[in-house]
Design a protein around this motif. Structure first.
Motif, PDB file in Angstrom:
ATOM      1  N   SER A   1      56.164 -50.327  -3.578  1.00 52.23           N
ATOM      2  CA  SER A   1      55.987 -50.046  -2.153  1.00 52.23           C
ATOM      3  C   SER A   1      54.513 -49.827  -1.824  1.00 52.23           C
ATOM      4  CB  SER A   1      56.775 -48.786  -1.769  1.00 52.23           C
ATOM      5  OG  SER A   1      56.211 -47.634  -2.360  1.00 52.23           O
ATOM      6  N   LEU A   2      54.208 -49.954  -0.549  1.00 49.49           N
ATOM      7  CA  LEU A   2      52.831 -49.759  -0.081  1.00 49.49           C
ATOM      8  C   LEU A   2      52.369 -48.336  -0.363  1.00 49.49           C
ATOM      9  CD1 LEU A   2      50.361 -50.850   1.368  1.00 49.49           C
ATOM     10  CD2 LEU A   2      51.410 -50.175   3.555  1.00 49.49           C
ATOM     11  N   LEU A   3      53.271 -47.368  -0.233  1.00 52.64           N
ATOM     12  CA  LEU A   3      52.906 -45.979  -0.509  1.00 52.64           C
ATOM     13  C   LEU A   3      52.484 -45.815  -1.963  1.00 52.64           C
ATOM     14  CD1 LEU A   3      52.757 -43.013   0.402  1.00 52.64           C
ATOM     15  CD2 LEU A   3      55.157 -42.774  -0.277  1.00 52.64           C
ATOM     16  N   ASN A   4      53.258 -46.378  -2.881  1.00 49.40           N
ATOM     17  CA  ASN A   4      52.907 -46.273  -4.295  1.00 49.40           C
ATOM     18  C   ASN A   4      51.543 -46.902  -4.580  1.00 49.40           C
ATOM     19  OD1 ASN A   4      55.378 -45.091  -4.688  1.00 49.40           O
ATOM     20  ND2 ASN A   4      56.315 -46.839  -5.707  1.00 49.40           N
ATOM     21  N   TRP A   5      51.341 -48.107  -4.055  1.00 48.43           N
ATOM     22  CA  TRP A   5      50.083 -48.792  -4.298  1.00 48.43           C
ATOM     23  C   TRP A   5      48.903 -48.100  -3.621  1.00 48.43           C
ATOM     24  CZ3 TRP A   5      48.297 -52.040  -7.692  1.00 48.43           C
ATOM     25  CH2 TRP A   5      49.199 -52.842  -8.413  1.00 48.43           C
ATOM     26  N   SER A   6      49.157 -47.457  -2.489  1.00 48.69           N
ATOM     27  CA  SER A   6      48.054 -46.785  -1.794  1.00 48.69           C
ATOM     28  C   SER A   6      47.459 -45.678  -2.658  1.00 48.69           C
ATOM     29  CB  SER A   6      48.530 -46.219  -0.453  1.00 48.69           C
ATOM     30  OG  SER A   6      49.479 -45.175  -0.637  1.00 48.69           O
ATOM     31  N   ALA A   7      48.313 -44.934  -3.387  1.00 47.38           N
ATOM     32  CA  ALA A   7      47.806 -43.868  -4.252  1.00 47.38           C
ATOM     33  C   ALA A   7      46.955 -44.446  -5.376  1.00 47.38           C
ATOM     34  CB  ALA A   7      48.982 -43.070  -4.832  1.00 47.38           C
ATOM     35  N   ALA A   8      47.430 -45.550  -5.968  1.00 50.92           N
ATOM     36  CA  ALA A   8      46.663 -46.182  -7.046  1.00 50.92           C
ATOM     37  C   ALA A   8      45.334 -46.722  -6.533  1.00 50.92           C
ATOM     38  CB  ALA A   8      47.491 -47.306  -7.671  1.00 50.92           C
ATOM     39  N   LEU A   9      45.356 -47.311  -5.326  1.00 50.51           N
ATOM     40  CA  LEU A   9      44.128 -47.889  -4.777  1.00 50.51           C
ATOM     41  C   LEU A   9      43.100 -46.819  -4.427  1.00 50.51           C
ATOM     42  CD1 LEU A   9      45.670 -50.704  -2.542  1.00 50.51           C
ATOM     43  CD2 LEU A   9      44.394 -50.978  -4.690  1.00 50.51           C
ATOM     44  N   VAL A  10      43.558 -45.642  -4.004  1.00 49.61           N
ATOM     45  CA  VAL A  10      42.632 -44.533  -3.752  1.00 49.61           C
ATOM     46  C   VAL A  10      41.868 -44.210  -5.030  1.00 49.61           C
ATOM     47  CG1 VAL A  10      42.485 -42.059  -3.298  1.00 49.61           C
ATOM     48  CG2 VAL A  10      43.855 -43.510  -1.805  1.00 49.61           C
ATOM     49  N   VAL A  11      42.596 -44.128  -6.138  1.00 51.90           N
ATOM     50  CA  VAL A  11      41.959 -43.832  -7.424  1.00 51.90           C
ATOM     51  C   VAL A  11      40.953 -44.922  -7.792  1.00 51.90           C
ATOM     52  CG1 VAL A  11      42.352 -43.479  -9.887  1.00 51.90           C
ATOM     53  CG2 VAL A  11      43.989 -42.585  -8.225  1.00 51.90           C
ATOM     54  N   ILE A  12      41.345 -46.183  -7.630  1.00 51.60           N
ATOM     55  CA  ILE A  12      40.474 -47.297  -8.021  1.00 51.60           C
ATOM     56  C   ILE A  12      39.194 -47.310  -7.195  1.00 51.60           C
ATOM     57  CG2 ILE A  12      40.256 -49.818  -8.034  1.00 51.60           C
ATOM     58  CD1 ILE A  12      43.263 -49.908  -8.729  1.00 51.60           C
ATOM     59  N   PHE A  13      39.317 -47.162  -5.867  1.00 48.05           N
ATOM     60  CA  PHE A  13      38.137 -47.249  -4.999  1.00 48.05           C
ATOM     61  C   PHE A  13      37.220 -46.037  -5.159  1.00 48.05           C
ATOM     62  CE2 PHE A  13      40.828 -50.250  -2.395  1.00 48.05           C
ATOM     63  CZ  PHE A  13      40.057 -51.370  -2.700  1.00 48.05           C
ATOM     64  N   VAL A  14      37.802 -44.852  -5.324  1.00 48.17           N
ATOM     65  CA  VAL A  14      36.962 -43.672  -5.547  1.00 48.17           C
ATOM     66  C   VAL A  14      36.236 -43.793  -6.880  1.00 48.17           C
ATOM     67  CG1 VAL A  14      36.991 -41.179  -5.962  1.00 48.17           C
ATOM     68  CG2 VAL A  14      38.335 -42.135  -4.088  1.00 48.17           C
ATOM     69  N   THR A  15      36.930 -44.275  -7.901  1.00 46.58           N
ATOM     70  CA  THR A  15      36.306 -44.454  -9.205  1.00 46.58           C
ATOM     71  C   THR A  15      35.153 -45.442  -9.126  1.00 46.58           C
ATOM     72  OG1 THR A  15      38.376 -43.983 -10.373  1.00 46.58           O
ATOM     73  CG2 THR A  15      36.689 -45.208 -11.588  1.00 46.58           C
ATOM     74  N   LEU A  16      35.369 -46.572  -8.470  1.00 46.32           N
ATOM     75  CA  LEU A  16      34.309 -47.578  -8.337  1.00 46.32           C
ATOM     76  C   LEU A  16      33.129 -47.031  -7.540  1.00 46.32           C
ATOM     77  CD1 LEU A  16      36.403 -50.811  -7.650  1.00 46.32           C
ATOM     78  CD2 LEU A  16      35.211 -50.197  -9.751  1.00 46.32           C
ATOM     79  N   GLY A  17      33.424 -46.311  -6.461  1.00 50.68           N
ATOM     80  CA  GLY A  17      32.360 -45.742  -5.636  1.00 50.68           C
ATOM     81  C   GLY A  17      31.494 -44.771  -6.418  1.00 50.68           C
ATOM     82  N   LEU A  18      32.140 -43.885  -7.165  1.00 51.91           N
ATOM     83  CA  LEU A  18      31.383 -42.902  -7.935  1.00 51.91           C
ATOM     84  C   LEU A  18      30.619 -43.559  -9.080  1.00 51.91           C
ATOM     85  CD1 LEU A  18      34.027 -40.013  -8.121  1.00 51.91           C
ATOM     86  CD2 LEU A  18      31.905 -40.022  -6.805  1.00 51.91           C
ATOM     87  N   LYS A  19      31.241 -44.556  -9.699  1.00 56.53           N
ATOM     88  CA  LYS A  19      30.614 -45.195 -10.863  1.00 56.53           C
ATOM     89  C   LYS A  19      29.338 -45.925 -10.484  1.00 56.53           C
ATOM     90  CE  LYS A  19      30.868 -45.932 -15.279  1.00 56.53           C
ATOM     91  NZ  LYS A  19      30.833 -44.779 -16.202  1.00 56.53           N
ATOM     92  N   PHE A  20      29.335 -46.575  -9.334  1.00 59.70           N
ATOM     93  CA  PHE A  20      28.220 -47.451  -9.000  1.00 59.70           C
ATOM     94  C   PHE A  20      27.284 -46.911  -7.925  1.00 59.70           C
ATOM     95  CE2 PHE A  20      31.407 -50.344 -10.814  1.00 59.70           C
ATOM     96  CZ  PHE A  20      30.632 -50.916 -11.806  1.00 59.70           C
ATOM     97  N   PHE A  21      27.668 -45.854  -7.220  1.00 64.18           N
ATOM     98  CA  PHE A  21      26.822 -45.339  -6.141  1.00 64.18           C
ATOM     99  C   PHE A  21      26.406 -43.892  -6.345  1.00 64.18           C
ATOM    100  CE2 PHE A  21      29.355 -48.809  -4.274  1.00 64.18           C
ATOM    101  CZ  PHE A  21      28.334 -49.627  -3.845  1.00 64.18           C
ATOM    102  N   THR A  22      26.677 -43.346  -7.520  1.00 68.72           N
ATOM    103  CA  THR A  22      26.205 -42.005  -7.846  1.00 68.72           C
ATOM    104  C   THR A  22      25.564 -42.026  -9.225  1.00 68.72           C
ATOM    105  OG1 THR A  22      28.293 -41.293  -8.872  1.00 68.72           O
ATOM    106  CG2 THR A  22      28.077 -40.953  -6.492  1.00 68.72           C
ATOM    107  N   ARG A  23      24.969 -40.904  -9.593  1.00 77.52           N
ATOM    108  CA  ARG A  23      24.328 -40.800 -10.896  1.00 77.52           C
ATOM    109  C   ARG A  23      24.746 -39.498 -11.569  1.00 77.52           C
ATOM    110  NH1 ARG A  23      18.012 -41.879 -10.513  1.00 77.52           N
ATOM    111  NH2 ARG A  23      18.338 -41.920 -12.785  1.00 77.52           N
TER     112      ARG A  23
END
Length: 479
Positions: free
Chosen positions: A189-211
Motif C-alpha cells: 500500500s501507499l502508506l507502507n511505501w511512504s514510511a520506507a520512502l521517508v527513511v530513504i530520502f532522509v538518509t540520502l539527504g543527510l548522507k550527501f548534504f551534511t557532514r
C-alpha cells in the motif's frame, strides 16, 4: 570533529593506535562509531527472526517478543565483545587496531534457508553452525596469507554482489509491509511505501548534504525519522512502545546454550565456506584502516590477529545465541574521515554496545520499529552491498576467461536463488546449500578461477553475444 582534534593532537598522535584523546572527545567519537554501525548490526537478527516465523507479524505476547528481543540483545552484546577482542586483544587474538566488529550480512543468505518457517526449533542447528564456523574461521588465521590467492577480486566481487542481490528482495518486501501473505491485503500500500520512502530520502539527504556525525549516522537517523513518521500516521502507537518497554527486563545476562546446539552438516558446511569470504573481507578492512588512518600497510601480525578475533568472536557468540561477527567497513571510512586512529576510542564504543546488550529494554524498543520503516533502511544498506561488490569487480581484468567464469557462476547462483524448486529432489542438506545461490556461485568461481588456464583468452577473437568484446577496463588483473 576530525579538524578540531588536529588543533590539539599532533599528526603522530592521531596516527598512533595507542593514543588516547581526552574523554570529552573520546566518548563522542566512540558513540559516533556505534551510530555508524548500529542499524546494520541488529538488522540480521530481525531478518532471521522474521524468516523463522517469530519476528514481525508473529504473536508478540507468546513466542515472538522474548526470542526476537533476545537475538537483538545478543547482536549488540557480542558485537561489543568481538570489538574488544580487536582493540584490546587476547594473546594472538586481535589486531590492536580501531576495528569495529558487527553481525555479518554475508551469512544471511546461508541462514535464511536453514531457519525458513521453522520457528525457534531451527535455532539449535543454526547456532551449532555459527560455533563450528567460528572455530574454523579462527583456524583460517594461521593460513590467511596463503589462501588469499584463491580469492581475487573476480571471486570476492562476485560473492559480495551475490550477497546483496540475495538480500534486496528482503528490503522490498519489508518496505511493502513484510513477507506477503494471503491475509495481508495492505501489502504494497501507499502508506507502507511512504514510511520506507521517508527513511530513504532522509538518509540520502543527510548522507550527501551534511557532514560529520550527521552524515556518518545517516541510516540511523533516517530510521528515527521514519519511526516518527510512523507514529504520526498511526502505524505504531505510543501505547505499543510503552507496552514493549514495560514487558522487557531492565537487565538480563546472556544464557549459554539458551536454544541448545545441534550440528547440522548443511549449516556447518555453509558457515565454514562463508568464513573464507568473511576472512578476506577483514583483511581488506584492516588494510583500509592502516592506510587511511596511519598511512602504512597492515602487518602480517595485525592481519592474523584480526582474523583470529573474527573467528573467536563468532564462536563465542554462537554459544550464547549470537550470529557471526566480522569487521564493519563503514567504520573504516569513519576513521579516515575523523583522522583519529585511536583503538581506545573504538573500545569506548564497544563498551556502549555491551551495555546495551545487557539491557533487554533496548532490544524491545528496536522491535517496535515498523517493518516498513526498517525496509527503507534495509533497501539502502543492501543496495550498498551490491555497490561494494560492483566496486570490487571494477578491479578485474575483463578478458574472455574472466567473463566466462563470472557469467557461469552468476547465472547458476542467481538462478537457483530465484527458483529453489529447481533442485527440490536433491537431498535436504545439498538442497539447502544449493538454494542459497551464494555457495554454488562462490564454489564455481573459485574452482573455475583455479582450474581454467590463464591463456584461455589469449589469441581469441570470437565475438561475445551482445557485441561485448571483453575489453580490459582496469589494469588490475584477476589472477
Amino acid at each position: 570533529m576530525g579538524d578540531r582534534m588536529t588543533d590539539i593532537a599532533t599528526p603522530q598522535q592521531l596516527r598512533d593506535p595507542n593514543y588516547m584523546p581526552g574523554l570529552h572527545k573520546a566518548v563522542p567519537l566512540g558513540i559516533q562509531h556505534v551510530l555508524a554501525m548500529f542499524v546494520s548490526n541488529v538488522t540480521p537478527a530481525i531478518i532471521i527472526a522474521g524468516a523463522a516465523g517469530f519476528g514481525f507479524g508473529s504473536d508478540a505476547g507468546a513466542q515472538g517478543f522474548p526470542d526476537m528481543t533476545y537475538l537483538i540483545q545478543m547482536s549488540m552484546l557480542f558485537a561489543g565483545i568481538a570489538t574488544l577482542f580487536q582493540t584490546i586483544g587476547l594473546g594472538p587474538v586481535g589486531a590492536r587496531l580501531p576495528i569495529v566488529q558487527g553481525t555479518s550480512f554475508a551469512f544471511i543468505p546461508i541462514m535464511i534457508p536453514l531457519v525458513a518457517g521453522q520457528g525457534v526449533e531451527a535455532l539449535p542447528a543454526l547456532f551449532g553452525g555459527v560455533l563450528v564456523g567460528g572455530l574454523f574461521h579462527t583456524v583460517l588465521a594461521m593460513f590467511i596469507g596463503r589462501i588469499r590467492f584463491a580469492l581475487p577480486p573476480l571471486v570476492t566481487g562476485l560473492v559480495v554482489t551475490m550477497i546483496g542481490l540475495a538480500l534486496v528482495k528482503v528490503g522490498i518486501q519489508y518496505a511493502a509491509g513484510g513477507v506477503p501473505a494471503i491475509d495481508q491485503p495492505e501489502y504494497g500500500s501507499l502508506l507502507n511505501w511512504s514510511a520506507a520512502l521517508v527513511v530513504i530520502f532522509v538518509t540520502l539527504g543527510l548522507k550527501f548534504f551534511t557532514r560529520g556525525m550527521l552524515s556518518v549516522s545517516a541510516v540511523f537517523l533516517g530510521i528515527i525519522a521514519g519511526y516518527l513518521y510512523a507514529l504520526v500516521v498511526g502505524m505504531v502507537s505510543i501505547d505499543g512502545i510503552l507496552t514493549s518497554w514495560d514487558r522487557a527486563a531492565v537487565f538480563q545476562a546472556p544464557v549459554p546454550f539458551k536454544y541448545g546446539l545441534e550440528f547440522s552438516f548443511a549449516a556447518i558446511v555453509g558457515f565454514c565456506l562463508m568464513a573464507f569470504v568473511s576472512a578476506v573481507e577483514t583483511v581488506g578492512d584492516v588494510s583500509g584502516i592502516t592506510k587511511g588512518g596511519a598511512g602504512r600497510e597492515a602487518t602480517d601480525k595485525e592481519i592474523e590477529g584480526a582474523t583470529y578475533a573474527d573467528g573467536l568472536g563468532s564462536a563465542v557468540a554462537g554459544v550464547f545465541g549470537g550470529f557471526p561477527n566480522t569487521s564493519f567497513s563503514q567504520n573504516v571510512g569513519l576513521i579516515a574521515m575523523t583522522g583519529v586512529m585511536s583503538r581506545h576510542v573504538v573500545t569506548i564504543g564497544a563498551l556502549f554496545l555491551i551495555l546495551c546488550g545487557f539491557v533487554p529494554k533496548v532490544g524491545a524498543v528496536i522491535r517496535t520499529v515498523p517493518i516498513e520503516v526498517l525496509g527503507g533502511g534495509v533497501i539502502v544498506m543492501f543496495g550498498m552491498v551490491v555497490a561494494a561488490g560492483v566496486s570490487m569487480l571494477s578491479d578485474v581484468n575483463w578478458n574472455r576467461r574472466n567473463m566466462v567464469i563470472f557469467a557461469i557462476s552468476l547465472s547458476i547462483g542467481l538462478g537457483l536463488q530465484l527458483d529453489p524448486k529447481a533442485v527440490q529432489y536433491l537431498p535436504d542438506t545439498l538442497r539447502i546449500l544449493m538454494t542459497s545461490g551464494l555457495l554454488p556461485a562462490a564454489a564455481l568461481a573459485i574452482g573455475l578461477n583455479l582450474l581454467l588456464p590463464d591463456d584461455l583468452s589469449e589469441g581469441s577473437s570470437d565475438p561475445i553475444s551482445g557485441g561485448l568484446a571483453g575489453h580490459k577496463t582496469s589494469p588490475a588483473a584477476a589472477e
